[in-house]
Design a protein around this motif. Structure first.
Motif, PDB file in Angstrom:
ATOM      1  N   VAL A 685     -18.646 -17.711   5.739  1.00 41.01           N
ATOM      2  CA  VAL A 685     -18.523 -19.903   6.132  1.00 41.01           C
ATOM      3  C   VAL A 685     -16.775 -19.044   6.554  1.00 41.01           C
ATOM      4  O   VAL A 685     -16.785 -20.188   7.341  1.00 41.01           O
ATOM      5  CB  VAL A 685     -19.362 -20.099   5.407  1.00 41.01           C
ATOM      6  N   THR A 686     -15.786 -18.980   6.241  1.00 37.81           N
ATOM      7  CA  THR A 686     -14.424 -18.711   6.109  1.00 37.81           C
ATOM      8  C   THR A 686     -13.987 -17.489   6.345  1.00 37.81           C
ATOM      9  O   THR A 686     -14.077 -16.316   5.811  1.00 37.81           O
ATOM     10  CB  THR A 686     -13.430 -19.473   5.156  1.00 37.81           C
ATOM     11  N   ASP A 687     -12.648 -16.963   6.972  1.00 41.92           N
ATOM     12  CA  ASP A 687     -11.664 -16.291   7.068  1.00 41.92           C
ATOM     13  C   ASP A 687     -11.078 -15.739   5.672  1.00 41.92           C
ATOM     14  O   ASP A 687     -10.674 -17.040   5.523  1.00 41.92           O
ATOM     15  CB  ASP A 687     -10.354 -16.007   7.992  1.00 41.92           C
ATOM     16  N   TRP A 688     -11.017 -15.033   5.379  1.00 42.25           N
ATOM     17  CA  TRP A 688      -9.996 -14.436   3.760  1.00 42.25           C
ATOM     18  C   TRP A 688      -9.626 -13.151   4.111  1.00 42.25           C
ATOM     19  O   TRP A 688     -10.005 -12.666   4.894  1.00 42.25           O
ATOM     20  CB  TRP A 688     -10.957 -14.626   2.746  1.00 42.25           C
ATOM     21  N   SER A 689      -8.808 -12.995   3.413  1.00 36.98           N
ATOM     22  CA  SER A 689      -7.793 -11.293   3.388  1.00 36.98           C
ATOM     23  C   SER A 689      -8.215 -10.533   2.111  1.00 36.98           C
ATOM     24  O   SER A 689      -8.177 -11.893   1.288  1.00 36.98           O
ATOM     25  CB  SER A 689      -6.976 -11.692   3.958  1.00 36.98           C
ATOM     26  N   GLU A 690      -8.268  -9.144   1.750  1.00 35.86           N
ATOM     27  CA  GLU A 690      -7.208  -8.847   0.498  1.00 35.86           C
ATOM     28  C   GLU A 690      -6.588  -7.990   0.698  1.00 35.86           C
ATOM     29  O   GLU A 690      -6.845  -7.355   2.346  1.00 35.86           O
ATOM     30  CB  GLU A 690      -8.874  -8.118   0.251  1.00 35.86           C
ATOM     31  N   LEU A 691      -5.730  -7.396   0.194  1.00 35.98           N
ATOM     32  CA  LEU A 691      -5.044  -6.983   0.028  1.00 35.98           C
ATOM     33  C   LEU A 691      -5.071  -5.533  -0.691  1.00 35.98           C
ATOM     34  O   LEU A 691      -5.486  -5.264  -1.112  1.00 35.98           O
ATOM     35  CB  LEU A 691      -3.430  -7.128  -1.141  1.00 35.98           C
ATOM     36  N   VAL A 692      -4.982  -4.382   0.352  1.00 38.19           N
ATOM     37  CA  VAL A 692      -5.010  -3.164   0.015  1.00 38.19           C
ATOM     38  C   VAL A 692      -4.113  -2.421   0.152  1.00 38.19           C
ATOM     39  O   VAL A 692      -3.558  -2.057   0.975  1.00 38.19           O
ATOM     40  CB  VAL A 692      -6.729  -2.448   1.334  1.00 38.19           C
ATOM     41  N   GLU A 693      -4.386  -1.397  -0.502  1.00 41.68           N
ATOM     42  CA  GLU A 693      -2.713  -0.308  -0.625  1.00 41.68           C
ATOM     43  C   GLU A 693      -3.046   0.640   0.252  1.00 41.68           C
ATOM     44  O   GLU A 693      -4.246   1.693   0.321  1.00 41.68           O
ATOM     45  CB  GLU A 693      -2.805   0.163  -1.567  1.00 41.68           C
ATOM     46  N   ILE A 694      -2.515   1.687   1.476  1.00 42.57           N
ATOM     47  CA  ILE A 694      -2.491   2.693   1.727  1.00 42.57           C
ATOM     48  C   ILE A 694      -2.325   3.533   1.340  1.00 42.57           C
ATOM     49  O   ILE A 694      -0.613   4.227   1.313  1.00 42.57           O
ATOM     50  CB  ILE A 694      -2.153   2.574   3.246  1.00 42.57           C
ATOM     51  N   LYS A 695      -3.627   4.541   0.581  1.00 46.05           N
ATOM     52  CA  LYS A 695      -3.253   5.507   0.428  1.00 46.05           C
ATOM     53  C   LYS A 695      -3.141   6.962   1.041  1.00 46.05           C
ATOM     54  O   LYS A 695      -3.387   7.133   2.475  1.00 46.05           O
ATOM     55  CB  LYS A 695      -4.200   5.861  -0.890  1.00 46.05           C
ATOM     56  N   PRO A 696      -1.897   7.689   1.395  1.00 38.91           N
ATOM     57  CA  PRO A 696      -1.564   8.880   2.423  1.00 38.91           C
ATOM     58  C   PRO A 696      -2.339  10.119   1.618  1.00 38.91           C
ATOM     59  O   PRO A 696      -3.375   9.917   0.702  1.00 38.91           O
ATOM     60  CB  PRO A 696      -0.310   9.802   1.515  1.00 38.91           C
TER      61      PRO A 696
END
Length: 696
Positions: A685-696
């Motif tokens: 229904v709406t745009d949203w974001s989550e933070l994801v750590e980039i693991k090598p």
């Protein structure tokens, strides 16, 4: 001030609770946060400002709390929003937490549950204690006025290079070094103590002295009003200049108007070159006049003296028949040249002759003068020739300047008369014409106000001097006047000290800017941080000299980044000096100094390949900690190739929006490391974001 971590919960675009750990200073001191347009990169930058200062460009809680979090909260239940920042500042650890709770009402509206709170905990190691004055502590750590030096968007830092930002840059530098306190002391001395003593003097004065004291007070009121008018006119002028510069940058993006603006920019560079030539010529004129100007009148005086000498020779008065030294030798020996002793009569005659030998001394001086007269006459002729040559050059330069300024005005009028058939473009152009008209008005107002301040200041100084003389006639009045003089002298002394520090820092930052430009930007330009606190960039003019250019967006960003890097280096130098002072049990300076980070949102967006290769690498060398918030498109390529090996922490703002779930967009952070970047959801229904750590 080094960032350790940021915890963010349901803040604007970000739904949920996430923690970002930042790369520490060292060889791998870069943290990268990647996000698509609309993923909340700028909101992440705003999270720092909201946590520290409670400032946010939002009118209500609905814009503060994540819409996704509101959507997932049932009516009557509570949703929390918060940002927590952990900071190392010297040996101390600070935890700064701003948090609020809201109850969801019908229609996705929110009602605050209590107030948004700010808590600060500080201590050494794990022993953290709650601070009783959290707002004051945050302001001491990093004054809000300095926030834009260390937390900024790319387009914001461009403005540092605008002339209209000079006052803000000076104020920011003063605050950065704690010199604002000295300014407040000066203001207190002048506005409180001195004016209080003025009131005492007026109330104690009688008769003519009271009348004079009233005139002084009225003159001060008039002078202060003129100063306020002057400052307001300058603020108005600078505000309009800022709008003009921003609008011209926008208009330069349009092909229809770009040629005219480029011609205007070239004309302004020519004006700058002519002004530089004119300043040099006037300096040469002043030097010639101060060294040889006396010859214009002096030669005539010397020639008149030479004529008087010739007339004296014709009359037989010169050369002198008796030389002074001959008479003195006879009197000292006491005998004639024939060997006969001098009697009293001969001594009397010789003494009389000695009194008449002044003419011979004059003759000797005239002979010396006549010998040098021809050389002075030659020098005078050369001076006249050179002076007239410089006057002629100055006249030509003034004419060139007048013509160039007329051409610039004509170009501005031509741009203003243009109609491009595009509503947005025509509206901007019309607004630009209005602003230029306002600019001219404010320039006049500034000039009138400056004249009034000068004239009223001179009048006030004369009246104050008269009042001092009157007050010396009365013991009580003299005591009050002495107290006032001491307060004024203390204020002036503090002001001179502050100005001295500001001048030293300006010179330091100017040198650092030039060094950083050479190391970071690596582009043949002449840059400076002027005494007026303007960031200046110049390029080679048609005659090979440096002239002020109309810098591109990329140049402005690079210039501003080099300046901010200089501020960070200054803070580090002061911190190291204070540590050494403390080790010797000496008192530290007012500003503690230390290490500071750079948190940047899309700083390299408008830069070309050259800058993208050199500026990030140069910043990494001089800035202890970098947090780069950017899109994958701006990161991949030159910036990634330059900074990749320096990255210790990396995150993605994973954007969730409405769309086909099978069309997930991913990025390849490293070979074998695919990271979701945009995740469509059919029922979103709406745009949203989550933070994801980039693991090598």
């Amino acid at each position: 001030m080094i960032l350790r971590s940021l915890t963010i919960e349901n803040f604007r675009q970000v739904a949920g609770r996430y923690e970002i750990e930042f790369a520490p200073p060292g060889s791998r001191n870069v943290t990268v946060i990647l996000g698509e347009n609309g993923a909340g990169k700028t909101n992440l930058l705003k999270a720092f400002g909201w946590c520290l200062y409670g400032k946010l460009d939002a009118e209500n809680a609905d814009e503060l709390v994540s819409h996704k979090a509101i959507q997932d909260t049932a009516i009557g239940e509570r949703v929390a929003v918060g940002v927590e920042l952990r900071i190392d500042h010297g040996p101390e650890v600070y935890v700064i937490r701003r948090r609020g709770e809201f109850e969801k009402l019908d229609g996705s509206k929110l009602d605050a549950v209590g107030k948004v709170t700010l808590d600060v905990y500080k201590g050494v190691g794990g022993d953290l204690k709650r601070d009783e004055h959290p707002g004051r502590t945050v302001e001491q750590l990093l004054p809000e006025a300095l926030r834009t030096f260390f937390f900024f968007r790319g387009e914001e830092i461009e403005d540092f290079g605008l002339q209209s930002r000079a006052i803000e840059l000076r104020r920011g530098v003063e605050n950065f070094l704690g010199l604002g306190l000295m300014g407040r002391c000066v203001k207190h001395l002048r506005s409180r103590l001195a004016r209080g003593l003025d009131s005492d003097i007026r109330s104690s004065a009688q008769g003519e002295t009271r009348e004079l004291a009233d005139r002084v007070e009225n003159a001060r009121v008039d002078r202060d009003a003129a100063v306020e008018r002057q400052q307001q006119a300058i603020r108005n002028r600078d505000g309009v200049n800022k709008q003009i510069e921003a609008l011209e940058r926008e208009l330069q993006q349009h092909e229809e108007v770009r040629p005219l603006l480029e011609e205007k920019a070239a004309t302004e560079r020519a004006i700058e070159g002519v002004r530089a030539d004119l300043a040099r010529t006037e300096k040469d004129l002043a030097s010639q006049f101060s060294t040889n100007g006396f010859l214009g009148v002096g030669i005539k005086v010397l020639e008149a003296t030479k004529r008087l000498s010739a007339d004296a020779r014709e009359r037989g008065e010169l050369p002198a028949r008796i030389k002074p030294q001959f008479v003195e030798d006879l009197l000292e020996r006491g005998s004639c040249i024939c060997g006969r002793d001098l009697g009293s009569e001969e001594r009397a005659k010789l003494t009389g002759w000695k009194a008449a030998t002044g003419l011979a001394a004059l003759e000797e001086q005239l002979m010396t003068l006549t010998g040098g007269l021809s050389q002075l006459a030659k020098r005078g002729g050369e001076f006249t020739t050179k002076f007239e040559e410089l006057r002629s050059i100055r006249f030509e330069l003034v004419q060139q300047l007048y013509s160039a300024e007329r051409k610039r005005t004509d170009l501005e009028d031509k741009v203003g008369r243009q109609r491009f058939g595009k509503e947005d473009l025509d509206n901007k152009n019309a607004r630009l014409t209005e602003l230029r008209s306002e600019e001219k008005r404010y320039i006049k107002e500034t000039g009138y106000a400056e004249r009034d301040v000068e004239e009223l200041g001179e009048s006030l100084a004369a009246l104050e001097e008269d009042l001092k003389k009157k007050n010396k006639l009365d013991r009580r009045m003299q005591a009050l006047q002495s107290q006032r003089d001491i307060v004024v002298e203390a204020a002036e002394g503090l002001d001179r000290l502050r100005e001295g520090w500001v001048a030293i820092i300006q010179q330091y930052l100017d040198r650092r800017l030039q060094e950083n430009w050479e190391d970071v930007a690596q582009l043949p330009r002449s840059v400076s941080f002027t005494e007026e606190f303007e960031l200046s960039i110049r390029e080679r003019g048609p005659h090979g000299d440096w002239v002020r250019s109309a810098p591109s967006s990329a140049n402005l960003r690079a210039l501003a980044l080099c300046f901010v890097s200089g501020l960070i280096q200054l803070a580090k130098d002061i911190g190291e000096d204070n540590a050494e002072r403390r080790s010797r049990n000496e008192r530290a300076t007012m500003f503690e100094g230390g290490e500071f980070p750079l948190v940047m949102d899309a700083p390299f967006a408008t830069m070309d390949e050259h800058f993208k290769r050199h500026v990030p690498a140069g910043l990494r060398r001089v800035v202890p900690q970098i947090v780069l918030i950017t899109s994958w498109d701006q990161w991949s390529g030159d910036v990634s190739d330059t900074l990749g090996d320096s990255v210790d922490k990396a995150y993605v703002l994973e954007l969730h929006n409405q769309g086909d779930p099978s069309k997930v967009r991913s990025i390849t952070w490293a070979p074998g490391t695919e990271v979701p970047y945009v995740v469509p959801e059919r029922d979103a229904v709406t745009d949203w974001s989550e933070l994801v750590e980039i693991k090598p």
